[in-house]
Design a protein around this motif. Structure first.
Motif, mmCIF file in Angstrom:
data_model
loop_
_atom_site.group_PDB
_atom_site.id
_atom_site.type_symbol
_atom_site.label_atom_id
_atom_site.label_comp_id
_atom_site.label_asym_id
_atom_site.label_seq_id
_atom_site.Cartn_x
_atom_site.Cartn_y
_atom_site.Cartn_z
ATOM 1 N N GLY A 198 -19.875 8.521 -10.334
ATOM 2 C CA GLY A 198 -18.828 8.293 -9.341
ATOM 3 C C GLY A 198 -17.898 9.480 -9.193
ATOM 4 N N MET A 199 -17.362 9.660 -8.000
ATOM 5 C CA MET A 199 -16.379 10.712 -7.742
ATOM 6 C C MET A 199 -15.439 10.257 -6.643
ATOM 7 S SD MET A 199 -18.879 13.447 -5.757
ATOM 8 C CE MET A 199 -17.570 14.397 -4.984
ATOM 9 N N ARG A 200 -14.226 10.778 -6.689
ATOM 10 C CA ARG A 200 -13.225 10.453 -5.686
ATOM 11 C C ARG A 200 -12.651 11.750 -5.127
ATOM 12 N NH1 ARG A 200 -9.320 7.876 -8.669
ATOM 13 N NH2 ARG A 200 -10.449 5.891 -8.493
ATOM 14 N N ILE A 201 -12.584 11.852 -3.817
ATOM 15 C CA ILE A 201 -11.994 13.020 -3.163
ATOM 16 C C ILE A 201 -10.770 12.551 -2.377
ATOM 17 C CG2 ILE A 201 -12.366 14.982 -1.637
ATOM 18 C CD1 ILE A 201 -15.322 14.760 -2.125
ATOM 19 N N THR A 202 -9.666 13.243 -2.571
ATOM 20 C CA THR A 202 -8.407 12.887 -1.911
ATOM 21 C C THR A 202 -7.796 14.137 -1.297
ATOM 22 O OG1 THR A 202 -8.060 11.235 -3.647
ATOM 23 C CG2 THR A 202 -6.196 11.719 -2.198
ATOM 24 N N CYS A 203 -7.300 14.009 -0.088
ATOM 25 C CA CYS A 203 -6.641 15.145 0.559
ATOM 26 C C CYS A 203 -5.176 14.807 0.849
ATOM 27 C CB CYS A 203 -7.362 15.556 1.845
ATOM 28 S SG CYS A 203 -7.519 14.261 3.096
ATOM 29 N N TYR A 204 -4.324 15.831 0.841
ATOM 30 C CA TYR A 204 -2.871 15.673 0.984
ATOM 31 C C TYR A 204 -2.354 16.639 2.039
ATOM 32 C CZ TYR A 204 -3.564 13.590 -3.654
ATOM 33 O OH TYR A 204 -4.012 12.837 -4.710
ATOM 34 N N ASP A 205 -1.201 16.289 2.620
ATOM 35 C CA ASP A 205 -0.569 17.191 3.585
ATOM 36 C C ASP A 205 0.393 18.129 2.870
ATOM 37 O OD1 ASP A 205 1.721 15.710 3.040
ATOM 38 O OD2 ASP A 205 1.554 14.494 4.857
ATOM 39 N N LYS A 206 1.112 18.953 3.612
ATOM 40 C CA LYS A 206 1.978 19.974 3.007
ATOM 41 C C LYS A 206 3.190 19.370 2.308
ATOM 42 C CE LYS A 206 4.405 20.881 7.381
ATOM 43 N NZ LYS A 206 4.733 21.932 8.374
ATOM 44 N N GLU A 207 3.538 18.121 2.650
ATOM 45 C CA GLU A 207 4.628 17.445 1.949
ATOM 46 C C GLU A 207 4.156 16.811 0.641
ATOM 47 O OE1 GLU A 207 4.225 16.898 5.321
ATOM 48 O OE2 GLU A 207 5.834 18.314 5.825
ATOM 49 N N GLY A 208 2.863 16.860 0.392
ATOM 50 C CA GLY A 208 2.315 16.251 -0.813
ATOM 51 C C GLY A 208 1.946 14.801 -0.639
ATOM 52 N N ASP A 209 2.062 14.283 0.572
ATOM 53 C CA ASP A 209 1.681 12.896 0.846
ATOM 54 C C ASP A 209 0.172 12.801 1.060
ATOM 55 O OD1 ASP A 209 4.321 12.086 0.725
ATOM 56 O OD2 ASP A 209 4.652 12.437 2.868
ATOM 57 N N MET A 210 -0.406 11.724 0.544
ATOM 58 C CA MET A 210 -1.844 11.548 0.706
ATOM 59 C C MET A 210 -2.200 11.275 2.155
ATOM 60 S SD MET A 210 -4.437 8.852 -1.121
ATOM 61 C CE MET A 210 -4.357 7.657 0.203
ATOM 62 N N ILE A 211 -3.253 11.937 2.625
ATOM 63 C CA ILE A 211 -3.757 11.702 3.978
ATOM 64 C C ILE A 211 -4.877 10.666 3.942
ATOM 65 C CG2 ILE A 211 -4.870 12.734 5.984
ATOM 66 C CD1 ILE A 211 -3.684 15.434 5.101
ATOM 67 N N ALA A 212 -5.881 10.939 3.106
ATOM 68 C CA ALA A 212 -7.045 10.052 3.040
ATOM 69 C C ALA A 212 -7.738 10.226 1.698
ATOM 70 C CB ALA A 212 -8.015 10.358 4.177
ATOM 71 N N THR A 213 -8.486 9.215 1.310
ATOM 72 C CA THR A 213 -9.258 9.280 0.068
ATOM 73 C C THR A 213 -10.533 8.471 0.223
ATOM 74 O OG1 THR A 213 -9.189 8.952 -2.336
ATOM 75 C CG2 THR A 213 -8.151 7.268 -0.975
ATOM 76 N N SER A 214 -11.570 8.867 -0.514
ATOM 77 C CA SER A 214 -12.829 8.145 -0.455
ATOM 78 C C SER A 214 -13.566 8.317 -1.779
ATOM 79 C CB SER A 214 -13.708 8.656 0.692
ATOM 80 O OG SER A 214 -14.834 7.825 0.874
ATOM 81 N N GLU A 215 -14.262 7.275 -2.192
ATOM 82 C CA GLU A 215 -15.059 7.321 -3.412
ATOM 83 C C GLU A 215 -16.535 7.395 -3.047
ATOM 84 O OE1 GLU A 215 -13.982 3.932 -5.738
ATOM 85 O OE2 GLU A 215 -12.095 4.815 -6.417
ATOM 86 N N PHE A 216 -17.260 8.265 -3.765
ATOM 87 C CA PHE A 216 -18.677 8.483 -3.519
ATOM 88 C C PHE A 216 -19.467 8.209 -4.789
ATOM 89 C CE2 PHE A 216 -16.373 11.076 -0.515
ATOM 90 C CZ PHE A 216 -17.092 10.971 0.664
ATOM 91 N N PHE A 217 -20.728 7.812 -4.590
ATOM 92 C CA PHE A 217 -21.600 7.538 -5.717
ATOM 93 C C PHE A 217 -22.945 8.206 -5.460
ATOM 94 C CE2 PHE A 217 -18.544 4.181 -5.125
ATOM 95 C CZ PHE A 217 -17.940 4.135 -6.374
ATOM 96 N N SER A 218 -23.297 9.105 -6.367
ATOM 97 C CA SER A 218 -24.569 9.815 -6.271
ATOM 98 C C SER A 218 -25.601 9.012 -7.047
ATOM 99 C CB SER A 218 -24.423 11.229 -6.857
ATOM 100 O OG SER A 218 -25.610 11.957 -6.722
#
Length: 609
Positions: A198-218
């Motif tokens: 399992g892995m989780r990728i999360t992206c944030y804006d310049k204020e440090g607030d989360m934009i989006a996140t998603s979990e993936f499974f290989s």
């Protein structure tokens, strides 16, 4: 509050959905399916259509069937996909997952506001990720690379640049700060509940607030599934003014990338002409339709692409397999990368085999490998005073010049082993290979097919058809394991990788040797029955020990399984379905430390330099 995008919302955010090109492609594919193909079922066969297959008895039943994909069929180009080493589940899958994440953010329209990305790795991806090249693969995916096209030789240097300069080029177009030590997080003692990889990728804006996140499974073999992407409402509201209803977004899978035409319809169900969900139903189709297993796979593939494309892409798969053998035997590197200091053996073994045969046959073979002299091989023919004992070194294609009657004098099983070693050494070095069905098991199927083509195939005119039959048959067996168990070592141990590859190769070899469908199924069963319980315990998480040798032994075992099946009439006590079920149960019972975690077995008993 976080909100899941609905399928409809995702569709509205994509600017290029249902284009005229896609519509034309569907029409072209439909027309192609009506054209004659040289690889067709026997003339006496009556190919089942959707109308002749069992139908749901009600709309409710039809809806249930659409929601539950109850057949084993995936595309042959999912079972065999071109990628880079060393691991399909730890390198190829994570790279695809990262690229999927970036594509989703682009489709949703907020890639430009991403200022920071964090990657969390769990379970087996964390425990053996470094040895398998997982971090570098993910970062390449975030930069927009795909396993099929990335230049594998550049990955180590690009990863080092990201580490030292702390800069990531998102999608190849947007530079952001990336602190490797801070933003690549390894959760060694924690696993996500859905799957060990399992892995989780999360992206944030310049204020440090989360934009989006998603979990993936290989989930093995480069296949990737993901949980719904969750997005901050303010970024959705920038795109849409209507109220947002919290609902799951349909997961993205490797299959979605393969069947692009079907993906143009949200929620479309992937259908096949001849669906099967286990070996029993596959054999029933073959018997009632008068078709071989390869015929069934080919007819199903025609639902998605033209026959010429199917054959061309299948031959491309074989060409990459063949090239990986060539690359493996022609390497000038004495050692594979990593702390284990494992020596490459395929070049030396190839040189010994060719040298011995040349001396036996009195042949003067070209002293070059792919146009360049070989450092390792040339050492084999040097005398004590440094002068060459003969003019012979070797060339990869020299074997093709050997008369077929002379090949009977070659130690054939040594060649099979050498072919497998070559592929898996190339994989361990991060080279380009084909998942067959995984990278860790990439050498078994090419080795058996190469052996057939070099030593048994009656003539070059038969080669293309035999390659197609071999790979289609192998793919069908792989599909059964994919549905009935798993091809992920993190779930099943090595029985799910090398064991499955052995079973696939045994079935395919039996098919091209003229075996009946029952004999093919028997060979596949034998191939797995005697791989049950194989653990996955690589030292340092490197796909070298015992992986490389294990592929060579599996290739030999596949040929033996085929011989046993061919010498019988197809009747046997243990069925393929029973052995697949047993494999799954064995994998579930196996202690997790023996399933690609490097926490037991050889991983703790083999000293690291």
């Amino acid at each position: 509050m976080l909100v899941h995008l609905t399928a409809a919302q995702r569709a509205s955010l994509r600017a290029t959905r249902l284009s005229a090109t896609a519509t034309m492609a569907r029409a072209s594919a439909a027309a192609a399916r009506r054209r004659y193909s040289t690889f067709t079922p026997p003339a006496t066969a009556t190919v089942a259509t959707s109308a002749s297959l069992p139908q749901p008895t009600s709309q409710a039943a039809a809806a249930t069937e659409a929601e539950d994909v109850n057949h084993a069929v995936v595309s042959i180009f999912d079972m065999f996909s071109i990628g880079v080493g060393p691991s399909s589940s730890h390198t190829v899958g994570p790279m695809r997952a990262a690229k999927i994440f970036i594509k989703e953010t682009s489709d949703c329209g907020f890639t430009d506001v991403i200022s920071q990305i964090r990657v969390d790795l769990f379970g087996s991806l964390a425990l053996t990720g470094v040895g398998h090249g997982t971090p570098g693969a993910i970062l390449m995916g975030l930069e927009g690379e795909s396993p099929e096209l990335v230049d594998a030789k550049t990955i180590p240097s690009r990863l080092e640049t990201i580490k030292t300069k702390s800069v990531l080029n998102v999608a190849g177009s947007s530079l952001i700060r990336f602190d490797y030590e801070k933003h690549m997080v390894f959760h060694y003692m924690e696993s996500l509940p859905q799957h060990p990889n399992g892995m989780r990728i999360t992206c944030y804006d310049k204020e440090g607030d989360m934009i989006a996140t998603s979990e993936f499974f290989s989930i093995g073999g480069g296949f990737v599934i993901n949980e719904p992407m969750t997005v901050q409402p303010k970024y959705l509201l920038q795109q849409k003014s209507e109220p947002i209803v919290a609902e799951k977004m349909a997961p993205t899978t490797a299959v979605e990338n393969i069947f692009q035409m079907h993906d143009e319809k949200e929620g479309a169900h992937l259908t096949t002409m001849l669906p099967f969900n286990d070996a029993k139903s596959l054999l029933e189709i073959c018997e009632t339709q008068g078709m071989s297993i390869a015929d069934v796979v080919f007819q199903n593939e025609l639902q998605w692409r033209a026959p010429e494309e199917v054959k061309r892409r299948t031959m491309d798969i074989w060409n990459v397999m063949d090239q990986s053998i060539s690359n493996g035997v022609s390497s000038n590197d004495e050692y594979l990368p990593g702390k284990l200091r494992v020596k490459r053996r395929a070049p030396v073994l190839y040189g010994k085999l060719m040298k011995g045969f040349a001396e036996y046959a009195g042949m003067n073979l070209t002293p070059r490998i792919n146009g360049a002299s070989s450092g390792i091989i040339s050492k084999l023919t040097e005398s004590g005073n440094g002068k060459r004992a003969s003019e012979f070194t070797l060339a990869y294609k020299d074997l093709a010049r050997v008369p077929r009657e002379m090949k009977r004098h070659l130690p054939a099983l040594d060649w099979v082993s050498m072919y497998a070693l070559a592929v898996n050494e190339e994989n361990a070095a991060g080279g380009r290979v084909v998942t067959a069905p995984t990278n860790g098991a990439a050498g078994t199927i090419p080795a058996v097919l190469k052996y057939y083509l070099e030593f048994i195939c009656p003539s070059p005119e038969h080669a293309e058809r035999d390659i197609l039959e071999f790979l289609f048959t192998a793919a069908a067996v792989g599909m059964l394991y994919k549905r009935g168990a798993s091809i992920s070592a993190a779930e099943m141990g090595c029985q799910g990788e090398v064991g499955v590859a052995c079973s696939m190769a045994a079935a395919a070899f039996t098919a091209v040797m003229g075996g009946t469908v029952k004999q093919v199924e028997n060979a596949a069963e034998i191939g797995m029955e005697h791989n049950l319980g194989l653990t996955c315990d690589p030292p340092e998480g490197l796909v070298m020990i015992p992986c490389i040798e294990r592929n060579a032994l599996a290739a030999v075992k596949a040929i033996t399984a085929a011989q046993l099946a061919l010498n019988g009439d197809g009747t046997h006590r243990v069925t393929l379905d029973q052995v697949i079920a047993t494999m799954r149960q064995t994998g579930m019972d196996m202690m997790s430390k023996y399933k690609e975690t490097s926490q037991a077995g050889l991983a703790v008993n083999v000293p690291v330099c």
